[in-house]
Structure formats: C-alpha cells, structure tokens
Scaffold this motif. Sequence first.
Motif, PDB file in Angstrom:
ATOM      1  N   SER A  75       0.842  -1.196   0.000  1.00  0.00           N
ATOM      2  CA  SER A  75       0.000   0.000   0.000  1.00  0.00           C
ATOM      3  C   SER A  75       0.875   1.242   0.000  1.00  0.00           C
ATOM      4  O   SER A  75       1.906   1.276   0.668  1.00  0.00           O
ATOM      5  CB  SER A  75      -0.915   0.014   1.225  1.00  0.00           C
ATOM      6  N   LEU A 109      -3.562   3.709  -2.505  1.00  0.00           N
ATOM      7  CA  LEU A 109      -3.656   2.626  -3.477  1.00  0.00           C
ATOM      8  C   LEU A 109      -2.967   1.397  -2.919  1.00  0.00           C
ATOM      9  O   LEU A 109      -2.183   1.469  -1.980  1.00  0.00           O
ATOM     10  CB  LEU A 109      -3.054   3.013  -4.834  1.00  0.00           C
ATOM     11  N   GLU A 130      -4.839  -0.878  -7.353  1.00  0.00           N
ATOM     12  CA  GLU A 130      -6.218  -0.542  -6.996  1.00  0.00           C
ATOM     13  C   GLU A 130      -6.226   0.801  -6.281  1.00  0.00           C
ATOM     14  O   GLU A 130      -5.585   0.971  -5.255  1.00  0.00           O
ATOM     15  CB  GLU A 130      -6.810  -1.612  -6.078  1.00  0.00           C
ATOM     16  N   HIS A 161      -7.836   3.635  -4.034  1.00  0.00           N
ATOM     17  CA  HIS A 161      -8.879   3.795  -3.014  1.00  0.00           C
ATOM     18  C   HIS A 161      -8.741   5.159  -2.362  1.00  0.00           C
ATOM     19  O   HIS A 161      -8.567   5.307  -1.168  1.00  0.00           O
ATOM     20  CB  HIS A 161      -8.905   2.660  -1.996  1.00  0.00           C
ATOM     21  N   ASN A 162      -8.788   6.166  -3.228  1.00  0.00           N
ATOM     22  CA  ASN A 162      -8.735   7.568  -2.808  1.00  0.00           C
ATOM     23  C   ASN A 162     -10.163   8.099  -2.765  1.00  0.00           C
ATOM     24  O   ASN A 162     -10.648   8.687  -3.717  1.00  0.00           O
ATOM     25  CB  ASN A 162      -7.887   8.375  -3.784  1.00  0.00           C
ATOM     26  N   GLN A 208     -14.396   7.838  -2.476  1.00  0.00           N
ATOM     27  CA  GLN A 208     -15.418   7.025  -3.141  1.00  0.00           C
ATOM     28  C   GLN A 208     -15.264   6.966  -4.657  1.00  0.00           C
ATOM     29  O   GLN A 208     -15.742   6.029  -5.278  1.00  0.00           O
ATOM     30  CB  GLN A 208     -16.814   7.559  -2.789  1.00  0.00           C
ATOM     31  N   SER A 216     -12.120   7.865  -6.379  1.00  0.00           N
ATOM     32  CA  SER A 216     -10.698   7.828  -6.761  1.00  0.00           C
ATOM     33  C   SER A 216     -10.277   9.016  -7.622  1.00  0.00           C
ATOM     34  O   SER A 216      -9.564   8.876  -8.608  1.00  0.00           O
ATOM     35  CB  SER A 216     -10.379   6.518  -7.481  1.00  0.00           C
ATOM     36  N   ARG A 250     -11.845   1.192  -6.919  1.00  0.00           N
ATOM     37  CA  ARG A 250     -12.110   0.374  -5.727  1.00  0.00           C
ATOM     38  C   ARG A 250     -12.850  -0.903  -6.115  1.00  0.00           C
ATOM     39  O   ARG A 250     -13.891  -0.854  -6.748  1.00  0.00           O
ATOM     40  CB  ARG A 250     -12.936   1.168  -4.731  1.00  0.00           C
ATOM     41  N   ARG A 251     -12.295  -2.030  -5.689  1.00  0.00           N
ATOM     42  CA  ARG A 251     -12.910  -3.317  -6.019  1.00  0.00           C
ATOM     43  C   ARG A 251     -14.161  -3.584  -5.193  1.00  0.00           C
ATOM     44  O   ARG A 251     -14.971  -4.422  -5.577  1.00  0.00           O
ATOM     45  CB  ARG A 251     -11.917  -4.446  -5.797  1.00  0.00           C
ATOM     46  N   ASP A 252     -14.330  -2.884  -4.074  1.00  0.00           N
ATOM     47  CA  ASP A 252     -15.514  -3.110  -3.253  1.00  0.00           C
ATOM     48  C   ASP A 252     -16.722  -2.339  -3.794  1.00  0.00           C
ATOM     49  O   ASP A 252     -17.795  -2.389  -3.223  1.00  0.00           O
ATOM     50  CB  ASP A 252     -15.258  -2.748  -1.790  1.00  0.00           C
ATOM     51  N   GLN A 253     -16.520  -1.627  -4.896  1.00  0.00           N
ATOM     52  CA  GLN A 253     -17.609  -0.910  -5.554  1.00  0.00           C
ATOM     53  C   GLN A 253     -17.684  -1.399  -6.991  1.00  0.00           C
ATOM     54  O   GLN A 253     -16.682  -1.739  -7.596  1.00  0.00           O
ATOM     55  CB  GLN A 253     -17.339   0.594  -5.598  1.00  0.00           C
ATOM     56  N   SER A 261     -11.728   5.948 -12.246  1.00  0.00           N
ATOM     57  CA  SER A 261     -11.563   7.229 -11.564  1.00  0.00           C
ATOM     58  C   SER A 261     -12.579   8.204 -12.116  1.00  0.00           C
ATOM     59  O   SER A 261     -12.973   8.105 -13.280  1.00  0.00           O
ATOM     60  CB  SER A 261     -10.150   7.771 -11.788  1.00  0.00           C
TER      61      SER A 261
END
Length: 121
Positions: free
Chosen positions: A8, A16, A29, A31-32, A34, A36, A83-86, A91
């Motif tokens: 990270s 990221l 990935e 993750h900045n 919601q 990026s 983000r992979r969780d979304q 971006s």
Amino acid sequence: MEVSFPLSLPTADSLLTITHSQEAIWIIELHNGQDSRLTKRLIDEALRPASDIVECSWNATRDRQAGGAGDGKGAGALIIVGRRDQDKFFSNGFDYEAIKGNMSFFNDTANPLFARLLTYP
C-alpha cells in the motif's frame, strides 16, 4: 530491490494498493475516496512511486526468466482499477476543488504521470 506484495502507498493513510498474484500481472487498486479522484497527493505519493515499483518488479521477473528456462521475452501487464468493493469506474477524473488553485499542477504533476504511463514498458 525485492518487494513484497500486496503493498500500500503511501504507507500511512494509503491511497492505493499494488497486488501481484500472477507472475506477469500487477494490479494497482485506487482507493482515494469514493470515486478515486486524481489529486496531487495521489499522483505524487502513490501512482508515480507505484509505477516505479511495478517496473522494478517486472524487470526482476524478466531477468529471472532470461536466466532460467523461460523465454526471456518479459511479457507483463499493469492494470489500474478503481475500488474493487464498488462496482464503479476507474476514476472520476481530477479533484477540481483540490487542484484549481495550483497553477503548476499539470506541468509538475499530471503531465509527468501521463508521459510515464504512455511510455511505460
């Protein structure tokens, strides 16, 4: 330089994560927040150093292949994702509010990133 993945960046309050789960594939990935958005901090402290780390890792892999039974061609891929969780896009562009007062942002930050990505091995 041997690097351990996942990694990270920056190490504190990361923006990221780099993973390398297959020999010739690296994934960055973002993750900045919601969406990026691209900021000076994301580019200077995370994306540009991450591209250097991936390139060093790729060079080491290519050198091992050339010295071993591999064909030495150095095939590889860098994938940059949001983000992979979304279930969203990569971006949402530049963070306008964060960069609007920085007159040197494009010359000193964004354009060097674009040049680096366009000429990436």
